[in-house]
Design a protein around this motif. Structure first.
Motif, PDB file in Angstrom:
ATOM      1  N   THR A 182      12.585  71.412  48.356  1.00 32.38           N
ATOM      2  CA  THR A 182      12.482  71.434  46.896  1.00 32.38           C
ATOM      3  C   THR A 182      13.769  70.929  46.262  1.00 32.38           C
ATOM      4  O   THR A 182      13.735  70.148  45.301  1.00 32.38           O
ATOM      5  N   GLN A 183      14.914  71.352  46.802  1.00 29.12           N
ATOM      6  CA  GLN A 183      16.191  70.881  46.267  1.00 29.12           C
ATOM      7  C   GLN A 183      16.333  69.370  46.445  1.00 29.12           C
ATOM      8  O   GLN A 183      16.834  68.681  45.558  1.00 29.12           O
ATOM      9  N   ALA A 184      15.897  68.856  47.597  1.00 28.97           N
ATOM     10  CA  ALA A 184      15.950  67.406  47.822  1.00 28.97           C
ATOM     11  C   ALA A 184      15.078  66.673  46.802  1.00 28.97           C
ATOM     12  O   ALA A 184      15.469  65.625  46.274  1.00 28.97           O
ATOM     13  N   THR A 185      13.921  67.223  46.492  1.00 28.45           N
ATOM     14  CA  THR A 185      13.043  66.611  45.498  1.00 28.45           C
ATOM     15  C   THR A 185      13.691  66.630  44.116  1.00 28.45           C
ATOM     16  O   THR A 185      13.675  65.620  43.399  1.00 28.45           O
ATOM     17  N   PHE A 186      14.280  67.764  43.746  1.00 26.27           N
ATOM     18  CA  PHE A 186      14.979  67.838  42.458  1.00 26.27           C
ATOM     19  C   PHE A 186      16.104  66.810  42.387  1.00 26.27           C
ATOM     20  O   PHE A 186      16.297  66.149  41.364  1.00 26.27           O
ATOM     21  N   LEU A 187      16.861  66.668  43.478  1.00 31.12           N
ATOM     22  CA  LEU A 187      17.963  65.704  43.501  1.00 31.12           C
ATOM     23  C   LEU A 187      17.450  64.270  43.386  1.00 31.12           C
ATOM     24  O   LEU A 187      18.046  63.441  42.689  1.00 31.12           O
ATOM     25  N   ALA A 188      16.365  63.957  44.078  1.00 30.59           N
ATOM     26  CA  ALA A 188      15.805  62.607  43.999  1.00 30.59           C
ATOM     27  C   ALA A 188      15.341  62.299  42.580  1.00 30.59           C
ATOM     28  O   ALA A 188      15.612  61.216  42.044  1.00 30.59           O
ATOM     29  N   TYR A 189      14.685  63.245  41.948  1.00 29.99           N
ATOM     30  CA  TYR A 189      14.233  63.022  40.574  1.00 29.99           C
ATOM     31  C   TYR A 189      15.410  62.941  39.603  1.00 29.99           C
ATOM     32  O   TYR A 189      15.353  62.206  38.614  1.00 29.99           O
ATOM     33  N   ASP A 190      16.482  63.671  39.892  1.00 32.37           N
ATOM     34  CA  ASP A 190      17.686  63.567  39.069  1.00 32.37           C
ATOM     35  C   ASP A 190      18.254  62.148  39.133  1.00 32.37           C
ATOM     36  O   ASP A 190      18.603  61.557  38.106  1.00 32.37           O
ATOM     37  N   LEU A 191      18.332  61.586  40.345  1.00 30.68           N
ATOM     38  CA  LEU A 191      18.831  60.218  40.481  1.00 30.68           C
ATOM     39  C   LEU A 191      17.887  59.225  39.805  1.00 30.68           C
ATOM     40  O   LEU A 191      18.336  58.280  39.150  1.00 30.68           O
ATOM     41  N   MET A 192      16.599  59.446  39.934  1.00 28.96           N
ATOM     42  CA  MET A 192      15.642  58.550  39.273  1.00 28.96           C
ATOM     43  C   MET A 192      15.840  58.575  37.755  1.00 28.96           C
ATOM     44  O   MET A 192      15.782  57.517  37.106  1.00 28.96           O
TER      45      MET A 192
ATOM     46  N   THR B 157      20.438  57.340  51.275  1.00 27.57           N
ATOM     47  CA  THR B 157      20.447  55.881  51.271  1.00 27.57           C
ATOM     48  C   THR B 157      19.532  55.415  50.153  1.00 27.57           C
ATOM     49  O   THR B 157      18.375  55.842  50.071  1.00 27.57           O
ATOM     50  N   ILE B 158      20.068  54.551  49.308  1.00 22.85           N
ATOM     51  CA  ILE B 158      19.310  54.031  48.177  1.00 22.85           C
ATOM     52  C   ILE B 158      19.190  52.521  48.364  1.00 22.85           C
ATOM     53  O   ILE B 158      20.197  51.829  48.487  1.00 22.85           O
ATOM     54  N   THR B 159      17.953  52.049  48.437  1.00 25.36           N
ATOM     55  CA  THR B 159      17.716  50.618  48.623  1.00 25.36           C
ATOM     56  C   THR B 159      16.942  50.083  47.421  1.00 25.36           C
ATOM     57  O   THR B 159      16.338  50.834  46.666  1.00 25.36           O
ATOM     58  N   TRP B 160      16.981  48.752  47.282  1.00 25.82           N
ATOM     59  CA  TRP B 160      16.354  48.079  46.148  1.00 25.82           C
ATOM     60  C   TRP B 160      15.565  46.889  46.644  1.00 25.82           C
ATOM     61  O   TRP B 160      16.052  46.095  47.453  1.00 25.82           O
ATOM     62  N   ASP B 161      14.342  46.756  46.186  1.00 28.04           N
ATOM     63  CA  ASP B 161      13.517  45.601  46.490  1.00 28.04           C
ATOM     64  C   ASP B 161      13.355  44.811  45.190  1.00 28.04           C
ATOM     65  O   ASP B 161      12.633  45.239  44.278  1.00 28.04           O
ATOM     66  N   ALA B 162      14.051  43.682  45.095  1.00 23.41           N
ATOM     67  CA  ALA B 162      14.046  42.897  43.860  1.00 23.41           C
ATOM     68  C   ALA B 162      12.663  42.315  43.560  1.00 23.41           C
ATOM     69  O   ALA B 162      12.289  42.158  42.400  1.00 23.41           O
ATOM     70  N   ALA B 163      11.897  42.021  44.601  1.00 20.52           N
ATOM     71  CA  ALA B 163      10.573  41.419  44.389  1.00 20.52           C
ATOM     72  C   ALA B 163       9.625  42.388  43.688  1.00 20.52           C
ATOM     73  O   ALA B 163       8.833  41.983  42.832  1.00 20.52           O
ATOM     74  N   THR B 164       9.716  43.649  44.038  1.00 22.42           N
ATOM     75  CA  THR B 164       8.819  44.643  43.432  1.00 22.42           C
ATOM     76  C   THR B 164       9.530  45.493  42.378  1.00 22.42           C
ATOM     77  O   THR B 164       8.904  46.375  41.796  1.00 22.42           O
ATOM     78  N   THR B 165      10.820  45.247  42.161  1.00 20.10           N
ATOM     79  CA  THR B 165      11.683  46.057  41.272  1.00 20.10           C
ATOM     80  C   THR B 165      11.502  47.543  41.563  1.00 20.10           C
ATOM     81  O   THR B 165      11.222  48.344  40.683  1.00 20.10           O
ATOM     82  N   GLU B 166      11.690  47.865  42.834  1.00 19.87           N
ATOM     83  CA  GLU B 166      11.465  49.245  43.274  1.00 19.87           C
ATOM     84  C   GLU B 166      12.659  49.762  44.061  1.00 19.87           C
ATOM     85  O   GLU B 166      13.165  49.089  44.951  1.00 19.87           O
ATOM     86  N   TYR B 167      13.097  50.949  43.713  1.00 25.30           N
ATOM     87  CA  TYR B 167      14.119  51.660  44.473  1.00 25.30           C
ATOM     88  C   TYR B 167      13.437  52.547  45.506  1.00 25.30           C
ATOM     89  O   TYR B 167      12.354  53.075  45.259  1.00 25.30           O
ATOM     90  N   ASN B 168      14.101  52.716  46.636  1.00 23.62           N
ATOM     91  CA  ASN B 168      13.674  53.684  47.638  1.00 23.62           C
ATOM     92  C   ASN B 168      14.845  54.618  47.874  1.00 23.62           C
ATOM     93  O   ASN B 168      15.946  54.165  48.204  1.00 23.62           O
ATOM     94  N   ILE B 169      14.627  55.896  47.700  1.00 24.93           N
ATOM     95  CA  ILE B 169      15.669  56.909  47.887  1.00 24.93           C
ATOM     96  C   ILE B 169      15.299  57.733  49.110  1.00 24.93           C
ATOM     97  O   ILE B 169      14.232  58.365  49.137  1.00 24.93           O
TER      98      ILE B 169
ATOM     99  N   SER C 216      13.368  62.932  53.659  1.00 18.97           N
ATOM    100  CA  SER C 216      12.325  62.725  52.654  1.00 18.97           C
ATOM    101  C   SER C 216      12.657  61.465  51.875  1.00 18.97           C
ATOM    102  O   SER C 216      13.818  61.161  51.666  1.00 18.97           O
ATOM    103  N   THR C 217      11.621  60.740  51.485  1.00 18.93           N
ATOM    104  CA  THR C 217      11.835  59.493  50.742  1.00 18.93           C
ATOM    105  C   THR C 217      10.997  59.506  49.465  1.00 18.93           C
ATOM    106  O   THR C 217       9.924  60.097  49.410  1.00 18.93           O
ATOM    107  N   TRP C 218      11.525  58.819  48.466  1.00 20.11           N
ATOM    108  CA  TRP C 218      10.864  58.678  47.172  1.00 20.11           C
ATOM    109  C   TRP C 218      11.018  57.237  46.711  1.00 20.11           C
ATOM    110  O   TRP C 218      12.015  56.592  46.997  1.00 20.11           O
ATOM    111  N   ASP C 219      10.030  56.752  45.996  1.00 18.73           N
ATOM    112  CA  ASP C 219      10.076  55.401  45.448  1.00 18.73           C
ATOM    113  C   ASP C 219      10.078  55.472  43.927  1.00 18.73           C
ATOM    114  O   ASP C 219       9.392  56.293  43.332  1.00 18.73           O
ATOM    115  N   LEU C 220      10.863  54.607  43.320  1.00 19.46           N
ATOM    116  CA  LEU C 220      10.928  54.504  41.868  1.00 19.46           C
ATOM    117  C   LEU C 220      10.633  53.074  41.476  1.00 19.46           C
ATOM    118  O   LEU C 220      11.390  52.161  41.795  1.00 19.46           O
ATOM    119  N   GLN C 221       9.524  52.876  40.806  1.00 23.82           N
ATOM    120  CA  GLN C 221       9.129  51.558  40.323  1.00 23.82           C
ATOM    121  C   GLN C 221       9.631  51.407  38.885  1.00 23.82           C
ATOM    122  O   GLN C 221       9.317  52.200  38.029  1.00 23.82           O
TER     123      GLN C 221
END
Length: 160
Positions: free
Chosen positions: A46-56, A123-135, A154-159
């Motif tokens: 749950t804390q990891a999810t909160f942190l990922a959403y905070d970064l998003m 690790t935070i990555t970026w896909d320029a083609a889809t304008t999507e972050y992966n955390i 755990s991984t999360w995607d931000l479009q």
């Protein structure tokens, strides 16, 4: 003599009952301990999810449609927490441009990650083609304390 045999038999029954009760109580204690461990695992997820959403949220706030500006909309938040640079400005009480805010956000977020999850990295990555972050956030698996190589991820995607 018949009474002596039945009196001894009652003592034997009592000892067997105590043995069975002791084994049952040990089982209940083991279940309680394991339940607490699983609760802690759920808490860390749950804390990891909160942190990922905070970064998003930080990325979304520091985004605009200007492709020449270094901000969240063009992949500026890419990196890892183990290699996060130091912030040169405190954007809480100073005016920062979008590039300075990126650095400040990453430093602050990685510091919070470090104190919230055991032996955490991100690790935070970026896909320029889809304008999507992966955390991807990784931390120690507390259920397997004997093996330091076992990690939760755990991984999360931000479009955008």
């Amino acid at each position: 003599q018949l009474k002596k045999i039945s009196a001894g038999f009652t003592m034997l029954e009592l000892l067997i009952s105590l043995l069975i009760l002791s084994i049952g109580l040990l089982g209940v204690a083991a279940l309680q301990t394991r339940g607490q461990q699983f609760n802690q695992v759920g808490y860390l997820r749950t804390q990891a999810t909160f942190l990922a959403y905070d970064l998003m949220d930080r990325i979304r706030i520091n985004s605009d449609s200007d492709p020449t500006t270094i901000n969240g909309e063009n992949g500026a938040y890419v990196g890892t927490c183990s290699g996060a640079p130091g912030a040169s400005k405190n954007c809480d009480n100073q005016t920062c441009n979008p590039a300075e805010l990126v650095t400040y956000d990453l430093v602050r977020w990685c510091a919070i990650l470090d104190v919230t999850l055991p032996d955490a990295d991100a690790t935070i990555t970026w896909d320029a083609a889809t304008t999507e972050y992966n955390i991807a956030i990784t931390w120690d698996d507390i259920l397997d304390r004997d093996d330091d190589t076992v990690k939760e991820t755990s991984t999360w995607d931000l479009q955008l």
